[in-house]
Design an enzyme around this catalytic site. Structure first.
Site, PDB file in Angstrom:
ATOM      1  N   ARG A 111       4.216  -0.751  -4.176  1.00 24.52           N
ATOM      2  CA  ARG A 111       3.684  -1.403  -3.379  1.00 24.52           C
ATOM      3  C   ARG A 111       2.272  -1.973  -3.572  1.00 24.52           C
ATOM      4  O   ARG A 111       2.229  -2.565  -2.465  1.00 24.52           O
ATOM      5  CB  ARG A 111       4.026   0.228  -2.359  1.00 24.52           C
ATOM      6  CG  ARG A 111       4.803   1.139  -2.099  1.00 24.52           C
ATOM      7  CD  ARG A 111       4.761   2.502  -1.710  1.00 24.52           C
ATOM      8  NE  ARG A 111       4.805   1.502   0.099  1.00 24.52           N
ATOM      9  CZ  ARG A 111       5.886   1.018   0.812  1.00 24.52           C
ATOM     10  NH1 ARG A 111       6.988   0.947   0.810  1.00 24.52           N
ATOM     11  NH2 ARG A 111       5.442   1.064   1.795  1.00 24.52           N
ATOM     12  N   LYS A 164      12.306 -16.071  -9.832  1.00 28.07           N
ATOM     13  CA  LYS A 164      11.558 -15.323 -11.743  1.00 28.07           C
ATOM     14  C   LYS A 164      11.246 -15.374 -12.284  1.00 28.07           C
ATOM     15  O   LYS A 164       9.778 -14.390 -12.391  1.00 28.07           O
ATOM     16  CB  LYS A 164      13.160 -14.878 -12.264  1.00 28.07           C
ATOM     17  CG  LYS A 164      13.828 -12.983 -12.575  1.00 28.07           C
ATOM     18  CD  LYS A 164      14.250 -12.461 -11.436  1.00 28.07           C
ATOM     19  CE  LYS A 164      12.867 -12.516  -9.506  1.00 28.07           C
ATOM     20  NZ  LYS A 164      13.617 -11.947  -8.487  1.00 28.07           N
ATOM     21  N   GLU A 187       7.079 -15.937 -10.191  1.00 30.37           N
ATOM     22  CA  GLU A 187       6.725 -14.949 -10.396  1.00 30.37           C
ATOM     23  C   GLU A 187       6.101 -14.102 -11.381  1.00 30.37           C
ATOM     24  O   GLU A 187       4.982 -12.873 -11.586  1.00 30.37           O
ATOM     25  CB  GLU A 187       7.111 -14.540  -9.481  1.00 30.37           C
ATOM     26  CG  GLU A 187       8.450 -13.342  -9.469  1.00 30.37           C
ATOM     27  CD  GLU A 187       8.942 -12.219  -8.786  1.00 30.37           C
ATOM     28  OE1 GLU A 187       8.503 -11.769  -7.860  1.00 30.37           O
ATOM     29  OE2 GLU A 187      10.671 -12.483  -8.258  1.00 30.37           O
ATOM     30  N   ASN A 218      -2.012   2.269   5.810  1.00 25.21           N
ATOM     31  CA  ASN A 218      -0.798   1.368   5.073  1.00 25.21           C
ATOM     32  C   ASN A 218      -0.078   0.962   6.561  1.00 25.21           C
ATOM     33  O   ASN A 218       0.633   1.462   7.563  1.00 25.21           O
ATOM     34  CB  ASN A 218       0.587   1.706   4.510  1.00 25.21           C
ATOM     35  CG  ASN A 218       1.356   0.438   4.131  1.00 25.21           C
ATOM     36  OD1 ASN A 218       1.569  -0.179   3.764  1.00 25.21           O
ATOM     37  ND2 ASN A 218       3.038   1.550   4.248  1.00 25.21           N
ATOM     38  N   GLY A 219      -0.521  -0.437   6.781  1.00 22.98           N
ATOM     39  CA  GLY A 219      -0.231  -0.788   7.687  1.00 22.98           C
ATOM     40  C   GLY A 219      -0.859  -2.363   8.281  1.00 22.98           C
ATOM     41  O   GLY A 219      -2.204  -1.943   6.983  1.00 22.98           O
ATOM     42  N   LYS A 265       5.639  -4.658  -4.383  1.00 29.12           N
ATOM     43  CA  LYS A 265       7.472  -4.423  -4.105  1.00 29.12           C
ATOM     44  C   LYS A 265       8.063  -4.377  -2.675  1.00 29.12           C
ATOM     45  O   LYS A 265       8.766  -5.279  -2.794  1.00 29.12           O
ATOM     46  CB  LYS A 265       7.817  -3.532  -5.117  1.00 29.12           C
ATOM     47  CG  LYS A 265       8.752  -3.100  -5.053  1.00 29.12           C
ATOM     48  CD  LYS A 265       9.470  -3.783  -5.959  1.00 29.12           C
ATOM     49  CE  LYS A 265      11.120  -3.219  -6.842  1.00 29.12           C
ATOM     50  NZ  LYS A 265      11.757  -4.550  -6.919  1.00 29.12           N
ATOM     51  N   GLU A 313      16.593 -18.453  -8.134  1.00 28.73           N
ATOM     52  CA  GLU A 313      16.202 -17.051  -8.715  1.00 28.73           C
ATOM     53  C   GLU A 313      16.156 -17.173  -9.682  1.00 28.73           C
ATOM     54  O   GLU A 313      14.802 -16.321  -9.896  1.00 28.73           O
ATOM     55  CB  GLU A 313      18.479 -16.511  -8.469  1.00 28.73           C
ATOM     56  CG  GLU A 313      17.791 -14.842  -8.420  1.00 28.73           C
ATOM     57  CD  GLU A 313      16.592 -13.910  -7.697  1.00 28.73           C
ATOM     58  OE1 GLU A 313      16.054 -14.522  -6.707  1.00 28.73           O
ATOM     59  OE2 GLU A 313      15.819 -13.482  -8.581  1.00 28.73           O
ATOM     60  N   HIS A 372      16.649 -38.871  -4.726  1.00 25.47           N
ATOM     61  CA  HIS A 372      15.669 -38.869  -3.986  1.00 25.47           C
ATOM     62  C   HIS A 372      14.714 -39.260  -3.488  1.00 25.47           C
ATOM     63  O   HIS A 372      13.854 -39.254  -2.435  1.00 25.47           O
ATOM     64  CB  HIS A 372      16.982 -37.705  -2.835  1.00 25.47           C
ATOM     65  CG  HIS A 372      18.283 -38.798  -2.739  1.00 25.47           C
ATOM     66  ND1 HIS A 372      19.058 -39.482  -2.158  1.00 25.47           N
ATOM     67  CD2 HIS A 372      19.638 -38.250  -2.823  1.00 25.47           C
ATOM     68  CE1 HIS A 372      19.976 -40.000  -2.096  1.00 25.47           C
ATOM     69  NE2 HIS A 372      20.492 -39.081  -2.548  1.00 25.47           N
ATOM     70  N   TRP A 402      -2.650  -2.666  -1.676  1.00 20.62           N
ATOM     71  CA  TRP A 402      -2.401  -4.267  -1.961  1.00 20.62           C
ATOM     72  C   TRP A 402      -3.150  -4.517  -0.656  1.00 20.62           C
ATOM     73  O   TRP A 402      -2.888  -4.702   0.582  1.00 20.62           O
ATOM     74  CB  TRP A 402      -1.450  -4.490  -1.719  1.00 20.62           C
ATOM     75  CG  TRP A 402      -0.688  -5.723  -1.802  1.00 20.62           C
ATOM     76  CD1 TRP A 402      -0.072  -6.487  -3.405  1.00 20.62           C
ATOM     77  CD2 TRP A 402      -0.508  -6.628  -0.922  1.00 20.62           C
ATOM     78  NE1 TRP A 402      -0.237  -7.903  -3.153  1.00 20.62           N
ATOM     79  CE2 TRP A 402      -0.007  -8.329  -1.742  1.00 20.62           C
ATOM     80  CE3 TRP A 402      -0.743  -7.196   0.461  1.00 20.62           C
ATOM     81  CZ2 TRP A 402       0.486  -9.111  -1.252  1.00 20.62           C
ATOM     82  CZ3 TRP A 402      -0.482  -8.536   0.784  1.00 20.62           C
ATOM     83  CH2 TRP A 402       0.084  -8.989   0.157  1.00 20.62           C
ATOM     84  N   CYS A 437       1.223  -0.731  -0.212  1.00 20.48           N
ATOM     85  CA  CYS A 437       0.232  -0.149   0.104  1.00 20.48           C
ATOM     86  C   CYS A 437       0.684   1.286   0.332  1.00 20.48           C
ATOM     87  O   CYS A 437       1.988   1.494   0.998  1.00 20.48           O
ATOM     88  CB  CYS A 437      -0.628   0.128   1.325  1.00 20.48           C
ATOM     89  SG  CYS A 437      -2.418  -1.303   1.492  1.00 20.48           S
TER      90      CYS A 437
HETATM   91  O1  M6R Z   1      12.884  -5.656  -0.173  1.00 23.72           O
HETATM   92  P1  M6R Z   1      13.456  -7.037  -0.358  1.00 23.72           P
HETATM   93  O2  M6R Z   1      13.959  -7.448  -0.818  1.00 23.72           O
HETATM   94  O3  M6R Z   1      13.639  -7.172   1.692  1.00 23.72           O
HETATM   95  O4  M6R Z   1      11.965  -7.850  -0.086  1.00 23.72           O
HETATM   96  C1  M6R Z   1      12.418  -9.091  -0.481  1.00 23.72           C
HETATM   97  C2  M6R Z   1      11.254 -10.068  -1.245  1.00 23.72           C
HETATM   98  O5  M6R Z   1       9.934  -9.578  -1.040  1.00 23.72           O
HETATM   99  C3  M6R Z   1      11.651  -9.641  -3.089  1.00 23.72           C
HETATM  100  O6  M6R Z   1      12.519 -10.391  -2.971  1.00 23.72           O
HETATM  101  C4  M6R Z   1      11.060 -11.063  -3.495  1.00 23.72           C
HETATM  102  O7  M6R Z   1      10.907 -11.781  -3.879  1.00 23.72           O
HETATM  103  C5  M6R Z   1      10.813 -10.152  -4.968  1.00 23.72           C
HETATM  104  N1  M6R Z   1       9.453 -10.161  -5.739  1.00 23.72           N
HETATM  105  C6  M6R Z   1      11.959 -11.617  -5.766  1.00 23.72           C
HETATM  106  O8  M6R Z   1      11.647 -10.525  -7.368  1.00 23.72           O
END
Ligand code: M6R
Length: 598
Positions: free
Chosen positions: A27, A475, A478, A99-100, A593, A471, A494, A73, A2
């Site tokens: 956000r 990527k 998501e 926000n929160g 984000k 990673e 295994h 969000w 948010c």
């Molecule tokens: O801001 P941060 O690095 O703490 O965020 C951590 C994760 O939320 C962030 O890396 C998330 O996994 C991304 N969407 C990955 O692309």
């Protein structure tokens, strides 16, 4: 998650709120809304969907000079117009964005506020109704005090901006844990969850400290600590935000951010090679007596931390481990004053990570943040912080920040060994300068169709390549929504190999010569059971009967630096697959984000 913004000033409030919301939209983008006072009435306009959609579908009068806005969000309550912010109090006298999370909202609604009609399913409504309730009970009390009183009953986290019908040119604010900043320019004041949401012409800004609330009026800003004691906000000169929210010639921020990776790495190294740099300005005693290192993070930052831990153990000869922040808080390892806890976070606002800092501090550990946002909470709560200098990262899927995090963690590993990280720094920089991104994009394009058509994908690799698998898989999933997982290649036999059948795509990552035969043996077993294979490698696999058409080329770099560079074509593949499927890679579904809730 948010984003909130507010504006009070001589210029067009609606336009300023719109620009602010567009800049903090990363956000959350489930819904957006705006509120201002027109004549004798608080107006609230909100829509499901993104900020542009809001402003495309509403009309606002000219001459508005004060207002608040929100991009959501969803946490409590479904995504619908009713639940979008701003929220009006039951008597329409106050409008508030938040926000929160208010953890005790149901208790407030069902007890103190039980006589008051609620219109939404959202926790935020309990805040605005609490302010209105106190104001109704104590009409002589200034509104800022009503806000201060209301905060006493709230449990949870909040960044709040509020307007009141009675006081048209005023914004009330409060902050606990969720980020909130105020910026000032000549005749204008801005409030936002992020420095990006403050006006372009801001000259000064302040990060509102935890537990502070107050009032922004045309004659100045007044702030108070909980309990009502006046508090002096300390404004700093505005930092340069030249590149914010500008995609340049790129179709998406994600594309722009991938293209920036070589420059980001070189720039980060330059900063750490200066005589006075983020590592050497920390007092030497901080580094003394460290016996073990715990890296704590989430998502992509967790993967960067895995690289950091591997190198810290190999180079600095310290026990080094990686933890999910969300698990660390419930199951912390043995941590004491001889432990260095390194918290890696692009945003510096991830709630799980911030909670973990608290736990580590309670146990007496030394705390070191590694972040891209030097105005973030992480910087305030850690003993020291290392910037990653990636520049603003807007796309939800983190790319350049990962490379910058890995860069800083590689330097840290050598620094912890003997203080000398110049050699690795120069090696990284010179490799970064030789990267040919155009060639990488071209290579990545060749595999987009095959990957897009896969029902599911298994990324497999060993040692450092396993981290790249993790990673790459994150990527791709998501932003393309293709189910994919990463496995340590040796683990396949295994159990997981039972999943392999005709139609399974397996992407084997092999960048370390010593691992070729071991990794390929395993994937051959999967091939024999019907898997379609893609080999992602910088090595020559001709001796292993691998066909060229199945080989996607990884950049040829110093093997030790493979995790830093071999991820780049995988970031490109994820981007291209997402775009090819017609998605917006900058705004993946269900994600935000910075994840500021646990
Ligand atoms: O801001 P941060 O690095 O703490 O965020 C951590 C994760 O939320 C962030 O890396 C998330 O996994 C991304 N969407 C990955 O692309």
């Amino acid at each position: 998650m948010c984003g909130i913004v507010g504006y009070l000033g001589n210029n067009d409030c609606i336009e300023n709120i719109k620009q602010g919301l567009l800049n903090v939209e990363y956000r959350g983008y489930d819904s957006a809304g705006i509120s201002y006072i027109d004549g004798n009435k608080i107006v609230v306009q909100k829509r499901v969907g993104n900020v542009q959609n809001l402003f495309d579908t509403i009309t606002c009068p000219d001459g508005i000079h004060c207002g608040i806005g929100h991009t959501r969000w969803a946490t409590h309550g479904e995504v619908c117009e009713k639940n979008a912010h701003p929220h009006l109090s039951f008597n329409n006298k106050f409008s508030l964005v938040h926000n929160g999370i208010i953890e005790n909202y149901a208790m407030l609604r069902d007890n103190v506020l039980s006589e008051i009609p609620f219109r939404t399913d959202v926790d935020t409504e309990s805040i605005v109704n609490m302010v209105a309730y106190i104001n109704q009970e104590k009409p002589e009390m200034p509104i800022v005090n009503c806000l201060g009183e209301s905060l006493k009953s709230l449990q949870g986290s909040y960044a709040i901006a509020m307007i009141a019908k009675e006081t048209p040119d005023v914004i009330y604010f409060a902050r606990k844990e969720s980020p909130l900043l105020i910026g000032v320019a000549d005749g204008e004041t801005f409030i936002s969850s992020d420095i990006l949401g403050l006006g372009k012409n801001c000259e000064k800004y302040v990060v509102v400290p935890n537990g502070v609330y107050g009032v922004i009026a045309t004659d100045g800003i007044k702030a108070y600590k909980q309990g009502g004691k006046p508090y002096e906000l300390e404004f700093k000169s505005m930092i340069s935000l030249g590149e914010r929210a500008d995609k340049g010639d790129n179709a998406h921020f994600m594309q722009k951010e991938i293209n920036e990776i070589p420059a980001v790495i070189v720039n980060t190294i330059d900063i750490y090679l200066k005589p006075l740099n983020p590592l050497t300005i920390i007092e030497p005693s901080f580094w003394e007596g460290i016996e073990r290192i715990e890296f704590i993070a989430c998502g992509t930052s967790y993967h960067a931390s895995m690289v950091g831990a591997m190198f810290a153990e190999d180079n600095a000869h310290k026990v080094a481990r990686t933890h999910f922040a969300s698990e660390f808080v419930y199951n912390p390892p043995f941590v004491d004053e001889h432990t260095l806890c390194v918290f890696v976070s692009q945003s510096g606002e991830t709630a799980d990570t911030l909670h973990a800092v608290k736990v580590a501090k309670e146990k007496g550990a030394k705390t070191l943040g590694v972040t891209n946002v030097m105005t973030s909470n992480l910087v305030h709560v850690c003993d020291h912080t290392l910037p990653i200098c990636a520049g603003v990262e807007v796309a939800v899927a983190s790319t350049k920040a990962y490379n910058a995090q890995v860069t800083v963690l590689l330097l840290l590993a050598d620094f912890l060994r003997d203080g000398n990280y110049e050699t690795i720094a120069r090696r990284i920089s010179s490799e970064a300068m030789t990267l040919n991104l155009e060639e990488m994009w071209a290579n990545a394009k060749k595999f987009v169709k095959k990957i897009s058509n896969s029902r599911s994908i298994y990324f497999v690799g060993r040692h450092m390549d396993y981290i790249t698998c993790l990673e790459s898989s994150l990527k791709l999933k998501e932003i393309s929504y293709i189910p994919c997982e990463a496995y340590a290649a040796g683990e396949l036999k295994h159990g997981t190999i039972a999943l392999v059948e005709e139609g399974t795509t397996m992407l084997a990552i092999v960048t370390e010569p010593k691992l070729i035969s071991k990794t390929l043996n395993i994937v051959e077993q999967a091939k024999a059971r019907g898997a379609t294979l893609i080999y992602y490698t910088s090595l020559n696999l001709k001796d292993f009967a691998v066909k060229d058409k199945d080989v996607m080329r990884a950049p040829v770099v110093d093997v030790e630096l493979s995790p830093l560079f071999s991820i780049i074509p995988m970031q490109m593949v994820a981007y291209l697959v997402s775009v090819g499927k017609g998605y917006n890679p900058d705004r993946p579904r269900n994600l935000a984000k910075s994840v500021t809730v646990e």
